[in-house]
Design an enzyme around this catalytic site. Structure first.
Site, PDB file in Angstrom:
ATOM      1  N   HIS A 334     -25.744  14.880  17.588  1.00  0.00           N
ATOM      2  CA  HIS A 334     -24.889  14.243  16.581  1.00  0.00           C
ATOM      3  C   HIS A 334     -24.646  12.787  16.975  1.00  0.00           C
ATOM      4  O   HIS A 334     -24.402  12.479  18.141  1.00  0.00           O
ATOM      5  CB  HIS A 334     -23.541  14.978  16.501  1.00  0.00           C
ATOM      6  CG  HIS A 334     -22.491  14.250  15.718  1.00  0.00           C
ATOM      7  ND1 HIS A 334     -21.400  13.638  16.310  1.00  0.00           N
ATOM      8  CD2 HIS A 334     -22.384  14.012  14.390  1.00  0.00           C
ATOM      9  CE1 HIS A 334     -20.655  13.086  15.368  1.00  0.00           C
ATOM     10  NE2 HIS A 334     -21.230  13.298  14.198  1.00  0.00           N
ATOM     11  N   HIS A 381     -21.943   3.428  13.923  1.00  0.00           N
ATOM     12  CA  HIS A 381     -20.973   4.350  13.326  1.00  0.00           C
ATOM     13  C   HIS A 381     -20.079   3.525  12.416  1.00  0.00           C
ATOM     14  O   HIS A 381     -19.238   2.775  12.890  1.00  0.00           O
ATOM     15  CB  HIS A 381     -20.158   5.040  14.420  1.00  0.00           C
ATOM     16  CG  HIS A 381     -19.426   6.253  13.930  1.00  0.00           C
ATOM     17  ND1 HIS A 381     -18.485   6.914  14.665  1.00  0.00           N
ATOM     18  CD2 HIS A 381     -19.507   6.933  12.758  1.00  0.00           C
ATOM     19  CE1 HIS A 381     -18.030   7.941  13.987  1.00  0.00           C
ATOM     20  NE2 HIS A 381     -18.633   7.966  12.823  1.00  0.00           N
TER      21      HIS A 381
END
Length: 1095
Positions: A334, A381
């Site tokens: 992830h 991110h």
């Protein structure tokens, strides 16, 4: 005969590496001193086993790199530090491109974040290329990380031999340091002296002096294996200094063999095989000749590959790889780019290399529009203050490392926030860097049609799949044609693509709350929901406006918004997949566990950590493996328990990143509930017992240590933080625990369960751990080598344990199981018990009499069986109700007859008076010849005959009605009696069920009391688990009894109702016969034609 498994862990080392070559070495690290940052003319070599790359230069200490910690060997590398670069160029010339061709970068690490880069400069480019190729051949040797303790001792001895000082000799103090954590310095040096080695702290020794035999003897001197000696004595019973062949055969079959195994496929140990083992490990020729094993040979055996804790063939490819992709667990990452926290963390291209080299097969790329003039797409991110890296650098790293450690397919999970112009760059970089590695079209024999399964991993070897939203096929076709013609507009329509956006400026907006980030991430992954919609204003999801070229590269991993399990069944499209945040996935699992498992049989699902895990912690993957989820993606940068479980699990099947799910989680005709406590159909539940005996080399400090043993699997199989040994103080070298066994009584699904050993300091700091799959576990006395938190091998630390594996047998069935497993042995034991009872004066007959008396007493308590008298006409005539009807009918008939008699008397008088009047005063001859008298008599005869016929008819009608009324009354009475019998039987059945429930309640209370008073159950959780197990068994037994009673009662009721039906049938037949009799009599009377008169 039991077959010998040859564990060939050595990859032949190319002669070029063992011969060695002289390189320059430089090291760029702030902690490194200036003197060490550049080393000239060091001779680099690899040992014959491929354990170490070691080197030594004139005037410097020798050093090593452990090859099992080397993740990659890369071409090139020049210093960034100008001072180091100056030293390098002075020695090797200023032609930087040429220097780069001669250079290699060796990456080593013990986790996925802290990478150490060793740079070497080869004599020429050809040598550099050759060494890179040859070193890559011997790294990622999964077998070499699972060698036995004795080989690990040899490996440590080799390390000591290569870590020489400037003179080329081995310092004695480095040897002494090996044993310093558990013994006094004086004792260690005394033992070194006894081994024939220099005992001065500052002394050195040559390699010729320091042989492995001396080191092995020193190990047993400093760390005497009293634990093994005790086991040896228990086998020999202390009567001799060797184990005989018969004793060894018995030990191997009783202790070292899993009794659950099929004796045909896995035969028992017998004389020939045990003799081979003795010959392999016994060094004493005299004992070998006599087929005996000494204590030394026994130690060698217990510390050998022959005695590994798991079946070593599981390290190789042992699973079928020709099943659809959805039938496999896939090692998944992830937010792969992050090397730290999720908010404010650092993004790193290196993370893609490290995760792929570690066996990960699914990596994630969060793609955003680039900034600046070149507008290169970036990976970061979004809205989380994380640093940015270039998308093309990530793709280059993936291309370099995708198939180094595994040839099986890699899935790129795109979270695409780019506009169409930048999506074109995404597609172009994938096309350029991957080339033929990229699967751009579906396989010919696996088209993208509904109802067809996904292709198997074996057909996708060395292929990269892209997971990204795809356009509708008809739209994609049109737009792709327009794009190829150069007529497609790549400008994004803001209304059509409100979700595409740029990553936030650091000062543009505050970071979203973790909850909002989580919701938005759910939206980005296709989760949806109200929370996701609420967060969408601040955190955009993946773009839906996809470039046709990028869309055309998507095939077997097409993400869609999850619309429910029913909709997925209706569509039946295997190449559609959905992603779920752990919380959403858990909700689906709780609400529709069986549906979730069935969904994962057909198509893939991806689970990712919830957005509130800002610290990059991980959820427990086992929960979702239990549901058959394929891509259970974790944060690889966190070496926590979930990651240990993940890497421990995927270590097997060649470390290829794909594990075949158990059969019942793949078959369409099987339903599986991951929350079930009951055994799975076709799977035999197991019982596992683990005794932690001792540890070896657990710490390099004198600290207290303890061991925890946990099990992870189905919720009913998971036991954690319950089994812990006592603390052994101030001994990190060879603590002895010798605890009572930790018993995992019932393991419903061994195929999914893993055993975890965790070794801790007294402070709670973890020293080492190991994950072992239960389905590959070997029973017996075994050494378990430990791993670091990041699952990297540790050479010396190990535990000595005794593992017992059995078939789980519910309470009360032990004798039955023993009888099935070994009928002769059970019969012999029963016979021996009877003989012992006779010796005590207890005869078998008296015991039998007692049993009979007990049985009779039990039967006395039982109510006698119900017996119902048959309902017949005779029995019904005795009923008051029927007698009342009979009396009424008799009265009615009597009244009618009296009425008829009265009428006859009246008619008789009238007729007599008329005749008397006609014959008055006449003679007999006159009377005989008088026509009037004759006519009068004829009229009276006819009148009397008609009256009598009418009377008879009225009486027949009444009798017929009485018969009908009697029939109705009898039928009503019969139904009443039958209903009463049924009610009586129902009441009896209800009492039986009530008695059974009362018995169950009493047993439940007794069980709770028994478990509470059981001294062998140490913890509350253990007692709760045992109580739950016993109650489940009790409930199962009572349900079976209730079922049997129900069947018995059903039969009794059916029998009674059948009898009733027969009785009604017989009654109707009897009544019909009576009616027929009356009818026959009536018809007979009518046919006689009588003329009646009164005389």
């Amino acid at each position: 005969m039991t077959k010998k498994y040859e564990f060939d862990w050595i990859i032949p080392v190319p002669p070029e590496l063992t011969t060695g070559c002289v390189f320059d070495r430089w090291f760029e690290n702030e902690k490194e001193t200036k003197e060490n940052d550049f080393e000239r003319d060091a001779l680099f070599k690899v040992d014959e086993y491929g354990f170490f790359l070691y080197w030594k230069s004139e005037g410097r200490d020798g050093d090593v790199i452990e090859l099992c910690q080397v993740s990659d060997i890369r071409a090139g590398g020049t210093p960034k530090d100008p001072k180091i670069l100056d030293k390098v160029t002075k020695k090797n010339g200023t032609n930087i491109p040429e220097l780069d061709k001669r250079s290699l970068t060796i990456c080593s690490n013990t986790d996925y974040i802290n990478i150490t880069y060793h740079h070497v400069i080869c004599p020429d480019a050809a040598t550099a290329k050759s060494w890179q190729k040859n070193l890559r051949l011997i790294t990622h040797n999964n077998r070499a990380t699972n060698v036995c303790p004795r080989v690990n001792l040899m490996k440590h001895w080799m390390r000591l031999s290569y870590c020489v000082e400037k003179s080329g000799k081995i310092p004695v103090k480095t040897l002494a340091k090996t044993f310093a954590s558990g013994k006094t310095e004086k004792l260690v040096y005394t033992c070194i002296k006894d081994a024939g080695l220099p005992d001065d702290k500052n002394a050195t020794m040559t390699k010729e002096q320091f042989t492995f035999d001396k080191f092995y003897a020193l190990y047993h001197k400093v760390c005497p294996r009293n634990d093994i000696e005790e086991l040896f004595t228990s086998i020999t019973k202390g009567k001799q200094d060797f184990i005989s062949l018969e004793q060894f055969i018995q030990f191997m079959n009783d202790k070292q063999r899993d009794p659950r195994m099929n004796e045909i496929l896995y035969p028992l140990y017998e004389e020939k095989r045990c003799t081979e083992i003795i010959n392999d490990y016994e060094l004493d020729e005299e004992k070998k000749k006599n087929v005996q094993m000494s204590l030394d040979g026994f130690k060698r055996y217990l510390m050998s590959d022959e005695n590994a804790p798991v079946f070593l063939d599981r390290l190789d490819f042992y699973m079928e790889m020709d099943q659809p992709l959805a039938h496999y667990y896939i090692n998944s990452s992830h937010n792969t780019y992050l090397s730290g926290r999720q908010i404010g963390g650092k993004s790193s291209v290196e993370m893609y290399r490290q995760t792929l080299l570690a066996g990960c097969r699914c990596v994630e790329l969060d793609c955003w529009n680039g900034k600046g003039e070149d507008e290169e797409p970036i990976v970061t991110h979004g809205h989380a203050y994380c640093t940015e890296i270039l998308f093309k650098d990530c793709i280059q790293a993936i291309a370099d490392c995708a198939f180094v450690s595994s040839e099986y397919p890699v899935i790129l999970s795109f979270e695409n926030h780019c506009n169409r112009a930048q999506q074109y760059k995404l597609a172009k970089y994938c096309d350029d860097f991957f080339g033929d590695l990229l699967l751009k079209e579906p396989l010919p024999d696996h088209p993208l049609d509904p109802g067809l399964p996904l292709p198997p991993p074996c057909k996708l070897k060395r292929k990269i799949l892209i997971k990204n939203k795809r356009m509708k096929p008809e739209v994609e076709k049109v737009e792709l044609e327009l794009w190829l013609k150069g007529e497609l507009k790549t400008d994004d329509d803001p209304e059509e693509d409100a979700s595409a956006g740029k990553p936030p400026e650091a000062a543009a907006a505050p970071a979203p709350a973790p909850e909002a980030a989580a919701a938005a991430e759910g939206a980005a992954e296709g989760g949806g929901g109200a929370e996701a919609e609420a967060a969408a204003a601040n955190y955009s999801g993946s773009t839906t406006n996809v470039h046709p070229w990028l869309s055309s590269m998507v095939n077997y991993a097409q993400p869609i918004k999850f619309q429910g399990f029913d909709k997925a069944i209706e569509k039946n499209i295997a190449h559609n997949m959905s992603s779920f945040a752990e919380s959403a996935g858990m909700n689906y699992l709780k609400q529709s566990s069986i549906d979730f498992v069935n969904y994962n049989k057909r198509q893939m699902s991806r689970i990712y950590p919830k957005g509130t895990r800002a610290d990059s912690s991980n959820y427990m993957p086992q929960v979702f493996w239990n549901a058959g989820c394929q891509m259970v993606s974790l944060n690889f940068q966190s070496s926590d328990l979930p990651m240990q479980l993940n890497q421990g699990k995927f270590e097997y099947n060649g470390g290829c990143g794909y594990l075949l799910k158990p059969d019942f989680m793949r078959r369409a005709d099987k339903d599986f509930d991951p929350f079930a406590d009951a055994p799975v159909d076709g799977v035999i539940a197991a019982q596992c017992s683990v005794k932690v005996i001792a540890g070896q080399f657990l710490s390099d400090k004198k600290v207290g240590t303890y061991v925890e043993v946990d099990m992870f699997g189905l919720p009913s199989d998971t036991v954690k933080k319950e089994f812990r040994t006592r603390l052994v103080a101030n001994n990190g070298l060879n603590p002895v625990y010798n605890e009572d066994p930790f018993v995992f009584r019932k393991v419903v699904l061994p195929d999914l369960a893993v055993l975890r050993f965790g070794v801790y300091e007294e402070s709670g700091k973890i020293l080492g751990q190991r994950i072992l799959p239960l389905d590959g576990l070997q029973a017996g006395y075994r050494h378990v080598s430990l791993r670091t938190e990041a699952n990297f091998p540790m050479s010396l630390p190990m535990l000595f344990v005794n593992i017992e594996l059995k078939i789980y047998v519910p309470d009360g069935f032990e004798d039955f199981m023993a009888m099935l497993s070994d009928p002769r042995g059970f019969a012999g034991a029963a016979k021996q018990q009877n003989e012992q009872m006779k010796a005590l004066g207890i005869e078998e007959q008296s015991g039998g009499a007692a049993r009979d008396a007990g049985k009779a007493k039990e039967e006395e308590k039982k109510e006698p069986p119900l017996v119902f008298e048959p309902v017949t006409l005779e029995s019904l005539r005795q009923e008051k109700g029927f007698q009342k009807v009979g009396k009424k009918q008799i009265k009615e008939l009597d009244t009618l007859r009296k009425k008829h008699a009265k009428e006859r008397t009246s008619v008789q008088k009238t007729q007599n008076a008329a005749i008397d009047k006609l014959i008055k005063g006449k003679s007999k001859d006159d009377i005989r010849n008088d026509a009037n008298i004759k006519n009068s008599i004829n009229d009276q005869t006819k009148q009397w005959t008609d009256m009598i016929a009418r009377h008879r008819k009225e009486e027949w009608d009444m009798l017929r009605q009485h018969v009908q009324d009697s029939q109705d009354a009898m039928k009503a009475l019969m139904l009443t009696v039958q209903a009463a019998q049924i009610k009586q039987l129902e009441d009896r059945h209800a009492r039986d069920i009530k008695d059974l429930n009362a018995k169950q309640a009493k047993m439940s209370a007794d069980t709770a009391k028994e478990v509470q008073n059981d001294k062998t159950l140490k913890t509350k959780n253990e007692k709760d688990r045992r109580l739950r197990e016993k109650r489940q068994n009790n409930v199962k037994r009572f349900m079976e009894e209730k079922k049997q009673i129900g069947v018995k009662q059903g039969r009794a009721m059916e029998k009674l109702k059948l009898a009733h039906s027969k009785q009604i049938e017989e009654f109707s037949t009897d009544v019909q016969k009576l009616m027929d009799m009356y009818k026959i009599e009536e018809e007979a009377y009518k046919t006689q034609g009588k003329t009646e008169f009164y005389a």
